[in-house]
Motif scaffolding. Structure first.
Motif, PDB file in Angstrom:
ATOM      1  N   THR A 276      26.825  -7.048  -7.703  1.00  0.00           N
ATOM      2  CA  THR A 276      26.196  -5.957  -6.967  1.00  0.00           C
ATOM      3  C   THR A 276      24.734  -5.846  -7.386  1.00  0.00           C
ATOM      4  O   THR A 276      24.430  -5.778  -8.583  1.00  0.00           O
ATOM      5  CB  THR A 276      26.915  -4.629  -7.230  1.00  0.00           C
ATOM      6  OG1 THR A 276      28.272  -4.738  -6.780  1.00  0.00           O
ATOM      7  CG2 THR A 276      26.239  -3.485  -6.487  1.00  0.00           C
ATOM      8  N   TYR A 277      23.848  -5.840  -6.396  1.00  0.00           N
ATOM      9  CA  TYR A 277      22.411  -5.732  -6.629  1.00  0.00           C
ATOM     10  C   TYR A 277      21.924  -4.383  -6.101  1.00  0.00           C
ATOM     11  O   TYR A 277      22.308  -3.949  -5.008  1.00  0.00           O
ATOM     12  CB  TYR A 277      21.656  -6.864  -5.924  1.00  0.00           C
ATOM     13  CG  TYR A 277      22.022  -8.230  -6.466  1.00  0.00           C
ATOM     14  CD1 TYR A 277      21.287  -8.797  -7.503  1.00  0.00           C
ATOM     15  CD2 TYR A 277      23.097  -8.931  -5.953  1.00  0.00           C
ATOM     16  CE1 TYR A 277      21.620 -10.056  -8.017  1.00  0.00           C
ATOM     17  CE2 TYR A 277      23.437 -10.183  -6.453  1.00  0.00           C
ATOM     18  CZ  TYR A 277      22.704 -10.739  -7.489  1.00  0.00           C
ATOM     19  OH  TYR A 277      23.048 -11.966  -7.987  1.00  0.00           O
ATOM     20  N   TYR A 278      21.054  -3.724  -6.875  1.00  0.00           N
ATOM     21  CA  TYR A 278      20.558  -2.398  -6.535  1.00  0.00           C
ATOM     22  C   TYR A 278      19.060  -2.473  -6.265  1.00  0.00           C
ATOM     23  O   TYR A 278      18.318  -3.147  -7.003  1.00  0.00           O
ATOM     24  CB  TYR A 278      20.827  -1.421  -7.684  1.00  0.00           C
ATOM     25  CG  TYR A 278      22.292  -1.252  -7.993  1.00  0.00           C
ATOM     26  CD1 TYR A 278      23.033  -0.225  -7.413  1.00  0.00           C
ATOM     27  CD2 TYR A 278      22.951  -2.127  -8.858  1.00  0.00           C
ATOM     28  CE1 TYR A 278      24.384  -0.073  -7.692  1.00  0.00           C
ATOM     29  CE2 TYR A 278      24.308  -1.988  -9.142  1.00  0.00           C
ATOM     30  CZ  TYR A 278      25.015  -0.956  -8.552  1.00  0.00           C
ATOM     31  OH  TYR A 278      26.349  -0.805  -8.830  1.00  0.00           O
ATOM     32  N   ILE A 279      18.615  -1.774  -5.213  1.00  0.00           N
ATOM     33  CA  ILE A 279      17.201  -1.726  -4.864  1.00  0.00           C
ATOM     34  C   ILE A 279      16.793  -0.260  -4.753  1.00  0.00           C
ATOM     35  O   ILE A 279      17.390   0.492  -3.984  1.00  0.00           O
ATOM     36  CB  ILE A 279      16.908  -2.478  -3.555  1.00  0.00           C
ATOM     37  CG1 ILE A 279      17.336  -3.956  -3.675  1.00  0.00           C
ATOM     38  CG2 ILE A 279      15.425  -2.421  -3.222  1.00  0.00           C
ATOM     39  CD1 ILE A 279      18.706  -4.242  -3.175  1.00  0.00           C
ATOM     40  N   ASP A 280      15.779   0.120  -5.548  1.00  0.00           N
ATOM     41  CA  ASP A 280      15.295   1.506  -5.618  1.00  0.00           C
ATOM     42  C   ASP A 280      13.806   1.490  -5.315  1.00  0.00           C
ATOM     43  O   ASP A 280      13.007   0.946  -6.087  1.00  0.00           O
ATOM     44  CB  ASP A 280      15.571   2.065  -7.013  1.00  0.00           C
ATOM     45  CG  ASP A 280      15.144   3.526  -7.167  1.00  0.00           C
ATOM     46  OD1 ASP A 280      14.350   4.014  -6.342  1.00  0.00           O
ATOM     47  OD2 ASP A 280      15.601   4.166  -8.130  1.00  0.00           O
ATOM     48  N   SER A 281      13.404   2.056  -4.165  1.00  0.00           N
ATOM     49  CA  SER A 281      12.002   1.968  -3.745  1.00  0.00           C
ATOM     50  C   SER A 281      11.064   2.785  -4.624  1.00  0.00           C
ATOM     51  O   SER A 281       9.860   2.552  -4.633  1.00  0.00           O
ATOM     52  CB  SER A 281      11.859   2.430  -2.290  1.00  0.00           C
ATOM     53  OG  SER A 281      12.225   3.796  -2.155  1.00  0.00           O
ATOM     54  N   GLU A 282      11.595   3.742  -5.385  1.00  0.00           N
ATOM     55  CA  GLU A 282      10.752   4.578  -6.227  1.00  0.00           C
ATOM     56  C   GLU A 282      10.703   4.079  -7.661  1.00  0.00           C
ATOM     57  O   GLU A 282       9.624   3.906  -8.244  1.00  0.00           O
ATOM     58  CB  GLU A 282      11.265   6.029  -6.204  1.00  0.00           C
ATOM     59  CG  GLU A 282      11.139   6.707  -4.856  1.00  0.00           C
ATOM     60  CD  GLU A 282       9.687   6.903  -4.455  1.00  0.00           C
ATOM     61  OE1 GLU A 282       8.845   7.104  -5.357  1.00  0.00           O
ATOM     62  OE2 GLU A 282       9.387   6.846  -3.257  1.00  0.00           O
ATOM     63  N   SER A 283      11.868   3.840  -8.262  1.00  0.00           N
ATOM     64  CA  SER A 283      11.935   3.549  -9.697  1.00  0.00           C
ATOM     65  C   SER A 283      12.268   2.105 -10.017  1.00  0.00           C
ATOM     66  O   SER A 283      12.353   1.728 -11.189  1.00  0.00           O
ATOM     67  CB  SER A 283      12.994   4.455 -10.360  1.00  0.00           C
ATOM     68  OG  SER A 283      12.704   5.814 -10.115  1.00  0.00           O
ATOM     69  N   GLY A 284      12.469   1.259  -9.015  1.00  0.00           N
ATOM     70  CA  GLY A 284      12.863  -0.118  -9.267  1.00  0.00           C
ATOM     71  C   GLY A 284      11.733  -0.972  -9.802  1.00  0.00           C
ATOM     72  O   GLY A 284      10.559  -0.593  -9.780  1.00  0.00           O
ATOM     73  N   ASN A 285      12.107  -2.166 -10.286  1.00  0.00           N
ATOM     74  CA  ASN A 285      11.144  -3.106 -10.856  1.00  0.00           C
ATOM     75  C   ASN A 285      11.631  -4.511 -10.532  1.00  0.00           C
ATOM     76  O   ASN A 285      12.733  -4.896 -10.916  1.00  0.00           O
ATOM     77  CB  ASN A 285      11.040  -2.915 -12.371  1.00  0.00           C
ATOM     78  CG  ASN A 285       9.956  -3.776 -12.992  1.00  0.00           C
ATOM     79  OD1 ASN A 285       9.592  -4.821 -12.466  1.00  0.00           O
ATOM     80  ND2 ASN A 285       9.442  -3.324 -14.130  1.00  0.00           N
ATOM     81  N   ASN A 286      10.801  -5.271  -9.850  1.00  0.00           N
ATOM     82  CA  ASN A 286      11.215  -6.617  -9.450  1.00  0.00           C
ATOM     83  C   ASN A 286      11.361  -7.573 -10.632  1.00  0.00           C
ATOM     84  O   ASN A 286      11.897  -8.675 -10.473  1.00  0.00           O
ATOM     85  CB  ASN A 286      10.226  -7.206  -8.439  1.00  0.00           C
ATOM     86  CG  ASN A 286      10.399  -6.595  -7.060  1.00  0.00           C
ATOM     87  OD1 ASN A 286      11.367  -5.886  -6.800  1.00  0.00           O
ATOM     88  ND2 ASN A 286       9.454  -6.864  -6.175  1.00  0.00           N
ATOM     89  N   GLU A 287      10.914  -7.176 -11.816  1.00  0.00           N
ATOM     90  CA  GLU A 287      11.105  -8.005 -13.007  1.00  0.00           C
ATOM     91  C   GLU A 287      12.464  -7.753 -13.647  1.00  0.00           C
ATOM     92  O   GLU A 287      12.857  -8.465 -14.578  1.00  0.00           O
ATOM     93  CB  GLU A 287       9.990  -7.733 -14.027  1.00  0.00           C
ATOM     94  CG  GLU A 287       8.582  -7.994 -13.500  1.00  0.00           C
ATOM     95  CD  GLU A 287       8.425  -9.432 -13.029  1.00  0.00           C
ATOM     96  OE1 GLU A 287       8.918 -10.342 -13.731  1.00  0.00           O
ATOM     97  OE2 GLU A 287       7.836  -9.638 -11.945  1.00  0.00           O
ATOM     98  N   SER A 288      13.186  -6.752 -13.169  1.00  0.00           N
ATOM     99  CA  SER A 288      14.508  -6.438 -13.712  1.00  0.00           C
ATOM    100  C   SER A 288      15.550  -7.384 -13.141  1.00  0.00           C
ATOM    101  O   SER A 288      15.298  -8.159 -12.207  1.00  0.00           O
ATOM    102  CB  SER A 288      14.879  -4.990 -13.398  1.00  0.00           C
ATOM    103  OG  SER A 288      13.938  -4.095 -13.955  1.00  0.00           O
ATOM    104  N   SER A 289      16.760  -7.283 -13.665  1.00  0.00           N
ATOM    105  CA  SER A 289      17.846  -8.151 -13.198  1.00  0.00           C
ATOM    106  C   SER A 289      18.373  -7.732 -11.840  1.00  0.00           C
ATOM    107  O   SER A 289      18.951  -8.537 -11.110  1.00  0.00           O
ATOM    108  CB  SER A 289      19.000  -8.127 -14.206  1.00  0.00           C
ATOM    109  OG  SER A 289      19.595  -6.828 -14.258  1.00  0.00           O
TER     110      SER A 289
END
Length: 808
Positions: free
Chosen positions: A26-39
């Motif tokens: 499962t992959y999570y995408i958060d437009s406010e707090s997400g980070n593309n360097e995260s897993s």
């Protein structure tokens, strides 16, 4: 200006950037707090935008979840395919509003899958609005098959798509019909490219264009080429530029329980723009069913020749339009477009069935034939209401091509308070048993068994928004339309309101069927559809039952034929037979080689003179004829023998046999007619049986059903004298219909199993389906008790709706 067909440069990504998911992740995408360097594999390690998603190849079992309340500008186009058992899912997590994807009209597609199978897209909000209309095709969601033989198992569920700025322009072989809110499109040029298992359900599409929802398979003509298992269900499309819901090139698509409101709301004035619009329709394909829908307020703006609620369009074979509510559509109720022989057509439309629909205050013309007559169109048991002040034509035609083909208009109610009339197309329409009330223009058809009395609706003209507002079109208990229709084969089994249409009584006229009384005396013909040998007295060994290619036989699912070229016989035994009708299908065979003989004792046979009806083409070289007795048969004809003698064995098939009786000698049949509103008509029922009146909207508005309060066996028992047959409406949710057993008894203590048959299930709503169970043959003499047992372990998932038991 160059037309851009749907793809932005942002999708051109260097292949080395792609990475593979391990699957079941499962992959999570958060437009406010997400980070593309995260897993990306937990809420605390979420990605921020689609940059990582669009370079990942996903595997079976993966989920791509967008945080609710988030907003993403741009295009989502993940790669990879799931499996039938483990599809890949795009969805939402968290609380709040649906995640919003805004393509801003820059990208042609907001959410895009190309040559990918086994995906679920759900619970998203999507928009793709351009500031200025242009020639660019745009979509909210696009599922694409481009030269990939099969794309399968795509589910698009519970999304909101709005403000999609599409195009009305053609581009080579590309049609503007294919762009809009939600689309599955075969773009390739291969005839075998197609879709299988496309499910579009529960979505809201508004302020979108050109089309609200479309499945489009442009190269479909031939065995195995059409897209299959397409279901478009329980969607709402509103304020759509042109067409609401459309399927092209599908075999067996189901369009049901949808609402299409205010379609055709825009007209493109530029050259090379296509402006025709319809709310819900099917074209170029076969066996599609359009049912339980509402089409309302479709516009017919200047420059738009259509504007109907429904349409059976070019090259539509054996499509069915039934149980729909059409109202206030400016172009009318339905368009039936044949165009056989036109360069743009491959085969022409044929075999359309339009039945049990209600049309209220549709305008222009209720029924519009165009491009000639679609042969063997059947329009029956519909209810049409036109209020005072409208000039709606009831029947009209345009684009005159072949106007010689046969069609029928039977058992309909036309409640015409307006000033419009009829333009009857061609000389070969069959009109019978219709009721015309209100204004009677001079163009009104002259026909057999015509009625002009007030049908005595409960409250005509009172329909509102929704199929549940139409009780006003039920017939009053003294209506002259009750029991005055003509029997029609393959009639669908139920009326607009879900009432069972029994073989034991003449049908009513219009979309509502009820018996006149609880114990009505029913004068019946004996009808054998020859699905099997159960009603035959005897049949020769060289006969068989053919269930192949029903599309060649007007949709008749099974017929009797021979295994070799020698003579074959089938024999019926009934008291005092007075007349017969035999429906025959022929291919390079002589109809006069079907001979009929009568007998009083089954031993000594006398030839009977027959009338051989005109041969009418059905499809692919097959023709049909109705053979009937030339005069009433002599007294004491108790046996009828039919002989098939043409040496072309497979080229002679018998579809239906009807035997008619002298009224004075015909036994009267009474019926126990139990709606299960209470237990008053039951002899006995088990303590775990209850009467359920909840959620009638899931049960064809059936207000009361018998169900169990636990998962143990439940029983219902009826008692009468000389019980003869059983017909029972059942509703199932994840339950096995074969677990409903029927037993008979002479004394109420010793029970014998009764062989039953059941109809194909029909979806009613929220996962429920309905079927009709009937006794496979007449019950033996001395049957005084019938017991119905419910055995499926899902107790609440089996419910009994209506029971009809005939007896002497």
């Amino acid at each position: 200006m160059i037309l851009i067909v749907g793809f932005s440069c942002s999708k051109e990504i260097i292949l080395s950037q792609y990475v593979d998911s391990p699957g079941n992740t499962t992959y999570y995408i958060d437009s406010e707090s997400g980070n593309n360097e995260s897993s990306g594999t937990s809420e605390s390690q979420s990605w921020k935008n689609f940059d990582k998603v669009n370079v990942t190849t996903f595997q079976p079992g993966d989920k791509i979840l967008l945080k609710r309340g988030g907003i993403w500008n741009g295009q989502l186009y993940p790669s990879g395919s799931g499996s039938q058992e483990a599809p890949i899912e795009i969805g939402a997590y968290g609380t709040g509003s649906a995640p919003l994807i805004n393509a801003n009209g820059v990208d042609s597609v907001a959410v895009h899958l190309k040559n990918q199978s086994h995906w679920i897209i759900r619970d998203l909000e999507i928009t793709n609005k351009a500031e200025v209309r242009s020639n660019t095709y745009r979509w909210g969601i696009l599922i694409e098959n481009r030269n990939r033989a099969l794309v399968s198992n795509i589910q698009i569920l519970n999304n909101v798509i709005h403000d999609v700025t599409g195009s009305f322009h053609f581009y080579g072989t590309k049609s503007p019909h294919m762009n809009g809110g939600i689309a599955a499109v075969v773009f390739g040029s291969g005839a075998t490219d197609k879709f299988d298992q496309i499910r579009i359900e529960g979505n809201l599409v508004y302020n979108a264009g050109r089309t609200g929802i479309v499945v489009w398979d442009q190269y479909w003509n031939g065995a195995g080429q059409a897209s299959t298992q397409v279901v478009i269900r329980q969607n709402t499309v509103r304020d759509i530029d042109s067409d609401g819901i459309l399927v092209y090139g599908c075999d067996g698509a189901i369009l049901e329980h949808n609402l299409a409101d205010k379609c055709g709301s825009y007209v493109e004035s530029a050259e090379n723009a296509f402006n025709g619009s319809c709310a819900i329709w099917a074209t170029r394909g076969a066996n599609c069913v359009v049912q339980f829908n509402e089409a309302a307020n479709t516009k017919k703006l200047p420059g738009n020749a259509d504007g109907q609620g429904f349409d059976v369009d070019i090259d539509g074979i054996n499509h069915i339009v039934q149980y729909n509510y059409s109202h206030d559509n400016e172009g009318g109720f339905i368009l039936i477009l044949s165009a056989a022989g036109d360069p743009s057509s491959l085969v022409g439309t044929s075999g359309a069935v339009v039945r049990y629909n209600i049309s209220q205050n549709d305008k222009s013309s209720l029924i519009s034939f165009a491009g000639g007559i679609a042969p063997n169109t059947q329009i029956y048991n519909n209810t049409f209401y036109i209020k005072n002040g409208l000039d709606t034509k009831i029947i009209d035609y345009s684009w005159e091509m072949d106007m010689t083909k046969p069609f029928s208009f039977q058992n309909n109610i036309v409640y015409n308070l307006g000033s419009g009339g009829y333009r009857i197309p061609g000389p070969n329409g069959t009109f019978s048993n219709n009721l015309y009330y209100g204004n009677h223009p001079t163009s009104e058809p002259l026909e057999a068994n015509k009625l002009t009395a007030d049908p005595q609706f409960v409250n005509p003209g009172s329909g509102g928004n929704g199929r549940t507002t139409l009780d006003g079109y039920k017939l009053g208990e003294n209506s002259p339309a009750l029991g005055m229709g003509i029997y029609l084969p393959n009639h669908g089994g139920q009326d607009f309101y879900g009432n069972t249409i029994s073989e034991l009584a003449k049908p009513s006229i219009g979309a509502f069927f009820v018996y006149k009384g609880e114990a009505e005396l029913i004068k019946q013909d004996f009808v054998d559809h020859l699905n099997d040998a159960s009603k035959l007295y005897s049949v020769s060994a060289n006969t068989t039952f053919d269930n192949s290619n029903p599309q060649l036989f007007e949709g008749d699912p099974v017929r009797l034929t021979r295994t070799d070229g020698t003579k074959a016989t089938l024999v019926y035994k009934k008291d005092q037979i007075k007349a017969y009708e035999i429906k025959a299908y022929l291919f390079d065979a002589d109809v006069t080689k079907i001979k009929v003989y009568g007998s009083s004792n089954g031993t000594s046979w006398t030839p009977i003179s027959s009338n051989y009806g005109t041969l009418v083409e059905t499809s692919n070289g097959w023709k049909t004829s109705l053979i009937s007795s030339a005069v009433n048969l002599p007294v004491n004809i108790n046996y009828i023998k039919i002989e098939l003698e043409d040496p072309n064995s497979w080229g002679t098939q018998i579809g239906k046999v009807t035997l008619k009786f002298d009224d004075d000698n015909q036994p009267s049949i009474q019926a126990i007619n139990d709606d299960l509103n209470d237990a008053s008509k039951l002899f006995d029922l088990s303590s775990n049986m209850t009467l359920d009146n909840s959620n009638p909207q899931f049960f064809d508005q059936d207000n009361s059903r018998a169900a169990r309060s636990d998962n143990s066996k439940g029983t219902l028992v009826y008692k009468g004298v000389q019980l003869q047959s059983l017909e029972m409406k059942v509703y199932l949710f994840d339950a096995d219909i074969t677990k409903i057993k029927v037993y008979r008894s002479t004394n109420g203590s010793s029970w014998t199993a009764v062989q039953t048959s059941f109809s194909d299930p029909v979806a009613t709503g929220a996962g429920w389906t309905s079927s009709t169970i009937t006794s496979a043959a007449d019950l033996p003499n001395g049957t005084n008790y019938l017991k119905i047992e419910l055995e499926d372990p899902v107790g609440w998932g089996t419910q009994i709706g209506k029971i009809i038991i005939t007896h002497e």
